[in-house]
Design a protein around this motif. Structure first.
Motif, PDB file in Angstrom:
ATOM      1  N   ASN A  46      -8.919  -3.296  -8.167  1.00  0.00           N
ATOM      2  CA  ASN A  46      -9.947  -4.171  -8.351  1.00  0.00           C
ATOM      3  C   ASN A  46     -10.724  -4.162  -9.658  1.00  0.00           C
ATOM      4  OD1 ASN A  46      -8.918  -4.911  -5.796  1.00  0.00           O
ATOM      5  ND2 ASN A  46     -10.739  -4.133  -4.771  1.00  0.00           N
ATOM      6  N   ASN A 183     -14.160  -5.430   0.863  1.00  0.00           N
ATOM      7  CA  ASN A 183     -12.967  -5.108   0.641  1.00  0.00           C
ATOM      8  C   ASN A 183     -12.095  -4.182   1.620  1.00  0.00           C
ATOM      9  OD1 ASN A 183     -10.963  -3.574  -1.076  1.00  0.00           O
ATOM     10  ND2 ASN A 183     -12.431  -2.092  -2.197  1.00  0.00           N
ATOM     11  N   PRO A 184     -10.998  -4.339   1.926  1.00  0.00           N
ATOM     12  CA  PRO A 184     -10.052  -4.676   0.976  1.00  0.00           C
ATOM     13  C   PRO A 184      -9.362  -6.183   1.603  1.00  0.00           C
ATOM     14  CG  PRO A 184      -8.794  -3.365   2.841  1.00  0.00           C
ATOM     15  CD  PRO A 184     -10.230  -3.398   2.951  1.00  0.00           C
ATOM     16  N   ARG A 356      -2.738  -4.945  -1.107  1.00  0.00           N
ATOM     17  CA  ARG A 356      -3.462  -5.621  -2.007  1.00  0.00           C
ATOM     18  C   ARG A 356      -3.230  -5.707  -3.365  1.00  0.00           C
ATOM     19  NH1 ARG A 356      -8.981  -2.325  -2.506  1.00  0.00           N
ATOM     20  NH2 ARG A 356      -7.950  -1.791  -4.235  1.00  0.00           N
TER      21      ARG A 356
END
Ligand SMILES: Cc1ncc(COP(=O)(O)O)c(C=O)c1O
Length: 383
Positions: A46, A183-184, A356
């Motif tokens: 991320n 998150n996630p 992800r």
């Protein structure tokens, strides 16, 4: 270099480790090129894909050079200049007037959250989270000997006010974590939920807004005036593209900030970190300029992967959860074989089958979409 705890070996028995830490695994997303994982396109932690501009690099270098001239001295223990800049930034962003005593900063929001657990958690107390969520929250609880209780999110990964209040009433947590965007999953939690949880708990409520700049939703900072035990944490790692500098911060009541000073290490924020953060904040407009580009690539990922027949969880962050894959580990490897590193979250409770990925530059995102298309055409996904 893999360590014994990374490998999950049981031969640490001879060390006088705390009993409650035995058998635990450290936080550890694979780092490309650093843990035997090589990938041209790294989209697994991320990060913001845009490095600082040459102008910002030059300003950072000049500011660090000035700071270097007095590194024989300890830094400003209270980081007053940085906290003032952060107050200015947040006030401008949210429309809520904030003063220096309401701002706190540390080495990444992870350290801020650790200090919160140190000050408000501890033995005999529990912290509550709504999972799947940020995996560091339970680890920070464990490290500070705070009990961890969690409630499962709804099937669409949201949290309702009724479910959150019910959980708070059952667990009576000293610390409640609400992560938005989460998150996630990328999903947002409404201010009605924050409001209701604050009203229901005698503990502190931490709204982890690490990805707030990527979301359209209003910030929980707008509720600070009403709730003296509400804490809103933020980071410069994502929207400000400053993950390597390790700067996180928090807005709360002046009393909460005062209490955090009891547990922080003296001079915890180096003079270099403070000056780097302040220089980056002086470039706020430029740095936040990347947010729109990142959001555009995030939206592109969602659209393109849905066209392939995949499910992409609605996201207001800089990443997206996509799947479900019948064999996510094999898909993860197939994407890596095509030069793209994503995050395999399928062993996380509630996330079986999901991967992800964070938005990259346009070129990186194209590489991702091409790789996923290739893998789907090869028959890895059965919709
Ligand atoms: C929800 C959330 N909170 C906090 C953090 C920690 O960020 P940092 O310690 O880099 O500020 C992360 C990092 O990925 C995150 O996803």
């Amino acid at each position: 270099m893999p360590t014994r705890t990374d490998r999950g070996e049981a031969d640490l028995a001879s060390l006088p480790l705390r009993e409650d830490l035995r058998g635990r695994t450290p936080y550890g997303a694979p780092q490309s090129g650093r843990a035997g994982v090589g990938a041209a396109v790294q989209l697994n932690v991320n990060e913001n894909p845009y490095p600082p501009s040459p102008e910002l690099v030059a300003d950072l270098a000049a500011a660090v050079a000035v700071a270097a001239g007095s590194l024989n001295r300890y830094p400003d223990r209270e980081a007053l200049g940085l906290r003032s800049d952060l107050a200015t930034y947040l006030s401008a962003r949210t429309g809520v007037p904030l003063d220096v005593p309401q701002l706190w900063a540390a080495n990444g929001s992870n350290e801020v959250l650790q200090q919160v657990c140190q000050a408000f958690g501890g033995p005999g107390r529990v912290a509550l989270g709504f999972e799947p969520s940020y995996s560091m929250h339970p680890l920070l609880a464990a490290g500070t000997n705070t009990g961890w209780v969690s409630e499962r999110r709804a099937v669409d990964f949201t949290v309702s006010a009724a479910a959150a209040v019910d959980a708070v009433e059952r667990h009576r947590p000293a610390v409640t974590f609400l992560t938005t965007p989460n998150n996630p999953t990328g999903t947002v939690t409404g201010l009605d939920v924050v409001d209701a949880v604050c009203a229901a708990t005698a503990g502190v409520v931490v709204v982890d807004e690490a990805y707030a700049e990527f979301a359209a939703a209003p910030s929980a900072i707008t509720l600070l005036e009403r709730h003296p035990r509400l804490l809103v944490s933020r980071t410069m790692s994502k929207a400000f593209a400053l993950a390597g500098a390790r700067v996180g911060y928090l807005a709360a009541s002046a009393d909460v900030v005062d209490v955090l000073r009891l547990v922080r290490l003296p001079y915890h924020l180096s003079a270099v970190t403070q000056v780097v953060a302040r220089t980056a904040l002086a470039h706020t407009a430029e740095l936040l300029g990347t947010v729109e580009q990142v959001k555009a690539q995030r939206n592109r990922i969602a659209t393109e992967l849905r066209t392939l027949g995949l499910t992409v969880v609605p996201t207001e962050s800089n990443f997206a959860l996509f799947g479900p894959w019948p064999d996510p580990a094999a898909t993860w490897q197939a994407l890596l074989d095509r030069g793209v590193l994503v995050r395999d979250l399928s062993s996380t409770p509630g996330l079986a089958g999901w991967l992800r990925v964070n938005a990259g530059t346009e070129t990186e995102t194209t590489r991702l979409i091409d790789a996923v298309t290739d893998v789907v055409r090869a028959g890895a996904f059965v919709g």
